[in-house]
Enzyme design. Structure first.
Site, PDB file in Angstrom:
ATOM      1  N   GLU A  67       9.653  19.690 -25.399  1.00 40.98           N
ATOM      2  CA  GLU A  67       8.954  19.980 -24.139  1.00 40.98           C
ATOM      3  C   GLU A  67       9.474  21.295 -23.538  1.00 40.98           C
ATOM      4  OE1 GLU A  67       6.405  18.152 -23.110  1.00 40.98           O
ATOM      5  OE2 GLU A  67       6.696  16.180 -24.052  1.00 40.98           O
ATOM      6  N   ARG A 121       0.820  -1.233   0.000  1.00 38.77           N
ATOM      7  CA  ARG A 121       0.000   0.000   0.000  1.00 38.77           C
ATOM      8  C   ARG A 121       0.846   1.272   0.000  1.00 38.77           C
ATOM      9  NH1 ARG A 121      -3.137  -3.360   3.159  1.00 38.77           N
ATOM     10  NH2 ARG A 121      -4.969  -4.027   1.998  1.00 38.77           N
ATOM     11  N   GLU A 133      -4.853  17.655 -11.367  1.00 33.15           N
ATOM     12  CA  GLU A 133      -5.460  18.099 -12.615  1.00 33.15           C
ATOM     13  C   GLU A 133      -6.941  18.424 -12.459  1.00 33.15           C
ATOM     14  OE1 GLU A 133      -3.056  16.344 -16.234  1.00 33.15           O
ATOM     15  OE2 GLU A 133      -4.974  15.329 -16.039  1.00 33.15           O
ATOM     16  N   HIS A 189      -0.056  18.742 -27.109  1.00 31.62           N
ATOM     17  CA  HIS A 189      -0.247  17.305 -26.871  1.00 31.62           C
ATOM     18  C   HIS A 189      -1.563  16.763 -27.421  1.00 31.62           C
ATOM     19  CE1 HIS A 189       3.284  17.776 -24.416  1.00 31.62           C
ATOM     20  NE2 HIS A 189       3.283  16.510 -24.061  1.00 31.62           N
ATOM     21  N   HIS A 248      -0.671  13.714 -29.363  1.00 32.88           N
ATOM     22  CA  HIS A 248      -1.122  12.352 -29.037  1.00 32.88           C
ATOM     23  C   HIS A 248      -1.848  11.724 -30.219  1.00 32.88           C
ATOM     24  CE1 HIS A 248      -1.007  13.241 -24.450  1.00 32.88           C
ATOM     25  NE2 HIS A 248       0.107  12.670 -24.848  1.00 32.88           N
ATOM     26  N   LYS A 256       7.171  23.268 -14.237  1.00 33.08           N
ATOM     27  CA  LYS A 256       6.358  22.072 -13.965  1.00 33.08           C
ATOM     28  C   LYS A 256       6.080  21.959 -12.462  1.00 33.08           C
ATOM     29  CE  LYS A 256       5.018  17.509 -14.733  1.00 33.08           C
ATOM     30  NZ  LYS A 256       5.045  16.305 -15.523  1.00 33.08           N
ATOM     31  N   ASN A 287      -0.336  20.451 -21.333  1.00 37.24           N
ATOM     32  CA  ASN A 287      -0.766  19.654 -22.477  1.00 37.24           C
ATOM     33  C   ASN A 287      -0.642  20.397 -23.807  1.00 37.24           C
ATOM     34  OD1 ASN A 287      -1.494  17.042 -22.225  1.00 37.24           O
ATOM     35  ND2 ASN A 287      -3.632  17.410 -22.782  1.00 37.24           N
ATOM     36  N   ARG A 340      -3.147  22.452 -14.574  1.00 39.76           N
ATOM     37  CA  ARG A 340      -2.213  21.434 -15.080  1.00 39.76           C
ATOM     38  C   ARG A 340      -2.424  21.163 -16.567  1.00 39.76           C
ATOM     39  NH1 ARG A 340       0.271  16.384 -11.528  1.00 39.76           N
ATOM     40  NH2 ARG A 340       1.561  15.579 -13.199  1.00 39.76           N
ATOM     41  N   HIS A 367       7.691  10.679 -28.978  1.00 37.93           N
ATOM     42  CA  HIS A 367       6.740  11.587 -28.340  1.00 37.93           C
ATOM     43  C   HIS A 367       7.061  13.075 -28.567  1.00 37.93           C
ATOM     44  CE1 HIS A 367       3.974  13.179 -25.388  1.00 37.93           C
ATOM     45  NE2 HIS A 367       4.970  13.781 -24.796  1.00 37.93           N
ATOM     46  N   LYS A 419       2.813  11.579 -11.585  1.00 41.86           N
ATOM     47  CA  LYS A 419       1.986  10.713 -12.440  1.00 41.86           C
ATOM     48  C   LYS A 419       2.787   9.443 -12.702  1.00 41.86           C
ATOM     49  CE  LYS A 419      -1.025  13.743 -15.081  1.00 41.86           C
ATOM     50  NZ  LYS A 419      -1.369  14.183 -16.445  1.00 41.86           N
TER      51      LYS A 419
HETATM   52  N1  LIG Z   1       4.907  10.652 -15.549  1.00 43.48           N
HETATM   53  C1  LIG Z   1       4.855  11.698 -16.324  1.00 43.48           C
HETATM   54  O1  LIG Z   1       4.452  12.779 -15.923  1.00 43.48           O
HETATM   55  C2  LIG Z   1       5.335  11.574 -17.734  1.00 43.48           C
HETATM   56  C3  LIG Z   1       5.490  12.717 -18.526  1.00 43.48           C
HETATM   57  C4  LIG Z   1       5.987  12.571 -19.808  1.00 43.48           C
HETATM   58  C5  LIG Z   1       6.308  11.315 -20.278  1.00 43.48           C
HETATM   59  N2  LIG Z   1       6.136  10.226 -19.494  1.00 43.48           N
HETATM   60  C6  LIG Z   1       6.495   8.885 -19.959  1.00 43.48           C
HETATM   61  O2  LIG Z   1       7.903   8.852 -20.122  1.00 43.48           O
HETATM   62  C7  LIG Z   1       8.228   7.852 -21.056  1.00 43.48           C
HETATM   63  C8  LIG Z   1       9.322   8.365 -21.963  1.00 43.48           C
HETATM   64  O3  LIG Z   1      10.436   8.716 -21.184  1.00 43.48           O
HETATM   65  P1  LIG Z   1      11.874   8.998 -21.828  1.00 43.48           P
HETATM   66  O4  LIG Z   1      11.743   9.884 -22.978  1.00 43.48           O
HETATM   67  O5  LIG Z   1      12.743   9.410 -20.709  1.00 43.48           O
HETATM   68  O6  LIG Z   1      12.269   7.600 -22.462  1.00 43.48           O
HETATM   69  P2  LIG Z   1      12.864   6.257 -21.860  1.00 43.48           P
HETATM   70  O7  LIG Z   1      12.726   6.192 -20.397  1.00 43.48           O
HETATM   71  O8  LIG Z   1      12.316   5.146 -22.663  1.00 43.48           O
HETATM   72  O9  LIG Z   1      14.415   6.411 -22.215  1.00 43.48           O
HETATM   73  C9  LIG Z   1      14.815   6.430 -23.561  1.00 43.48           C
HETATM   74  C10 LIG Z   1      15.995   5.507 -23.812  1.00 43.48           C
HETATM   75  O10 LIG Z   1      17.204   6.139 -23.399  1.00 43.48           O
HETATM   76  C11 LIG Z   1      17.931   5.318 -22.510  1.00 43.48           C
HETATM   77  N3  LIG Z   1      18.596   6.235 -21.593  1.00 43.48           N
HETATM   78  C12 LIG Z   1      18.106   6.793 -20.481  1.00 43.48           C
HETATM   79  N4  LIG Z   1      18.976   7.669 -19.977  1.00 43.48           N
HETATM   80  C13 LIG Z   1      20.039   7.662 -20.795  1.00 43.48           C
HETATM   81  C14 LIG Z   1      21.276   8.356 -20.785  1.00 43.48           C
HETATM   82  N5  LIG Z   1      21.572   9.277 -19.874  1.00 43.48           N
HETATM   83  N6  LIG Z   1      22.159   8.088 -21.769  1.00 43.48           N
HETATM   84  C15 LIG Z   1      21.870   7.182 -22.743  1.00 43.48           C
HETATM   85  N7  LIG Z   1      20.699   6.512 -22.805  1.00 43.48           N
HETATM   86  C16 LIG Z   1      19.820   6.751 -21.833  1.00 43.48           C
HETATM   87  C17 LIG Z   1      16.907   4.417 -21.891  1.00 43.48           C
HETATM   88  O11 LIG Z   1      17.478   3.224 -21.417  1.00 43.48           O
HETATM   89  C18 LIG Z   1      15.973   4.193 -23.066  1.00 43.48           C
HETATM   90  O12 LIG Z   1      16.491   3.219 -23.912  1.00 43.48           O
HETATM   91  C19 LIG Z   1       6.942   7.487 -21.765  1.00 43.48           C
HETATM   92  O13 LIG Z   1       6.530   6.206 -21.336  1.00 43.48           O
HETATM   93  C20 LIG Z   1       5.957   8.531 -21.309  1.00 43.48           C
HETATM   94  O14 LIG Z   1       4.635   8.030 -21.217  1.00 43.48           O
HETATM   95  C21 LIG Z   1       5.661  10.339 -18.241  1.00 43.48           C
HETATM   96 ZN   LIG Z   2       4.968  15.380 -23.425  1.00 41.43          ZN
END
Ligand SMILES: NC(=O)c1ccc[n+]([C@@H]2O[C@H](COP(=O)([O-])OP(=O)(O)OC[C@H]3O[C@@H](n4cnc5c(N)ncnc54)[C@H](O)[C@@H]3O)[C@@H](O)[C@H]2O)c1
Ligand SMILES: [Zn+2]
Length: 369
Positions: free
Chosen positions: A189, A125, A241, A253, A257, A231, A250, A246, A270, A147
């Protein structure tokens, strides 16, 4: 040597937390984390193969502070955000005897922290977790705001929880190894933050494109600090939200999306979809008389200089598929699409009731079939 770092506070009903930003923070993360977990606590370091060296360095520093370290590796990409991977992590935590006082340190990008945070929210939990953000996207966006979640076969991020981290660590030096495409996509972003809230950041991006694309650490630190600050402010005031603020995160987006979804998450990442989405949103804002054509052109020029795509021609997707995906997007309210549109650089407004015909025209203008 004492490293200079910046601290940004974030408010949450669960517990307030801090984002620390600076260079060379990974090697000293044990000290930063020692305020979060009890001495001697178990820590599961969750990471991925590509960034194993960062996970090891974080672990060494945590171990030095007396924590008991375990490792868990996730696969690469969106498939890590699955029910299967969630359960695997929960079983590992159980098998290693993790209790309420123990925790997770997520070392990675958005994928690692979304899954780790969600696991932390449901394990016994709720246990605490820390995000060590290794991608620019994570440092400016996904590590902040709580999130967390996983994907279902029906779509992305459909199961999850608002569950804030206990601490976010953004070490600028880790961005050196980021693939150029990941870097550029995340810059979309940063452009978003400039348009919604910070004309100074927008101008900085315009004036320092070369340095930024060369990963100049001082330039990246400026961008991460400004973006994370925006942020943090927004999610502190509208954590769930529900207050309407918040939604401005978007910007770009709604179209974005739709584009990602219609292209089945292939050929485009993305941030690139967000870049195209912002180009479309600014054009829409001009069409409905909210902003001047100059703003749309200025934004377009910046996106191009950051080597981001600004049209969908190359994706060969149908207008109807994008529109359908946009309508299904979970952020539509009462069945109507909501658009965040720029009034001027640094200020946006939310608009509903835009006729589908208008949206279709924009999509076609930007190259959909
Ligand atoms: N929670 C939120 O508020 C929120 C907001 C935006 C996006 N997201 C989510 O985030 C995800 C995308 O995140 P991302 O863009 O960080 O991608 P990711 O986490 O998939 O990382 C991209 C790639 O880069 C590699 N990597 C990470 N750090 C590295 C570094 N310093 N050097 C070399 N390689 C590295 C990772 O292993 C991976 O292969 C999506 O699933 C999206 O839905 C969440
Ligand atoms: Zn985004």
């Amino acid at each position: 040597m004492k490293k200079k770092m910046k601290t940004i506070p974030v408010k949450s009903v669960k517990e307030n937390y801090k984002i620390v930003i600076g260079r060379g923070l990974l090697a000293g993360c044990g000290r930063l984390v020692s305020g979060i977990f009890q001495p001697g606590a178990r820590i599961m370091v969750v990471s991925q193969a590509k960034i194993d060296n960062y996970a090891r360095r974080a672990a060494a520093s945590l171990e030095e502070k007396g924590f008991k370290i375990f490792f868990h590796r996730l696969p690469d990409g969106e498939r890590a955000k699955s029910g299967h991977e969630l359960l695997k992590l929960l079983h590992t935590l159980l098998s290693k005897g993790f209790e309420r006082k123990d925790g997770i340190v997520a070392v990675g990008g958005g994928v690692v922290s979304d899954l780790s945070g969600f696991a932390a929210s449901v394990y016994l939990r709720g246990i605490r977790y820390v995000n060590i953000a290794t991608t620019l996207l994570a440092q400016v966006d996904s590590s902040i705001g709580g999130k967390t979640g996983i994907n279902l076969s029906e779509g992305k991020n459909l199961m999850g929880a608002f569950y804030p981290p206990a601490l976010v660590i953004s070490d600028i030096d880790l961005l050196r190894s980021l693939p150029p495409r990941e870097l550029r996509a995340s810059l979309a972003e940063a452009v978003k933050y400039g348009v919604i809230r910070d004309a100074g950041l927008f101008a900085f991006l315009e004036e320092n494109t070369g340095k930024i694309l060369r990963k100049d650490p001082a330039a990246l630190e400026r961008i991460v600090t400004a973006s994370a600050g925006i942020k943090a402010g927004v999610v502190s005031r509208d954590e769930f939200e529900t207050r309407g603020e918040r939604i401005i995160l978007n910007y770009g987006h709604t179209f974005g999306h739709g584009i990602e979804n219609a292209s089945k998450y292939k050929k485009i990442v993305h941030g690139e979809a967000v870049a195209i989405g912002m180009a479309m949103a600014a054009h829409l804002a001009v069409e409905v008389g909210i902003c001047s054509p100059r703003l749309a052109l200025r934004q377009l020029a910046l996106l191009k200089r950051l080597e981001l795509p600004v049209a969908v021609d190359a994706l060969e997707i149908r207008t109807a598929s994008i529109l359908r995906a946009m309508m299904q997007d979970k952020k539509k309210s009462k069945g109507r699409l909501r658009f965040v549109l720029p009034e001027r650089i640094g200020k946006v407004t939310v608009k509903t009731g835009i006729p589908a015909g208008e949206i279709r025209n924009i999509l076609r203008l930007f190259g959909s079939k």
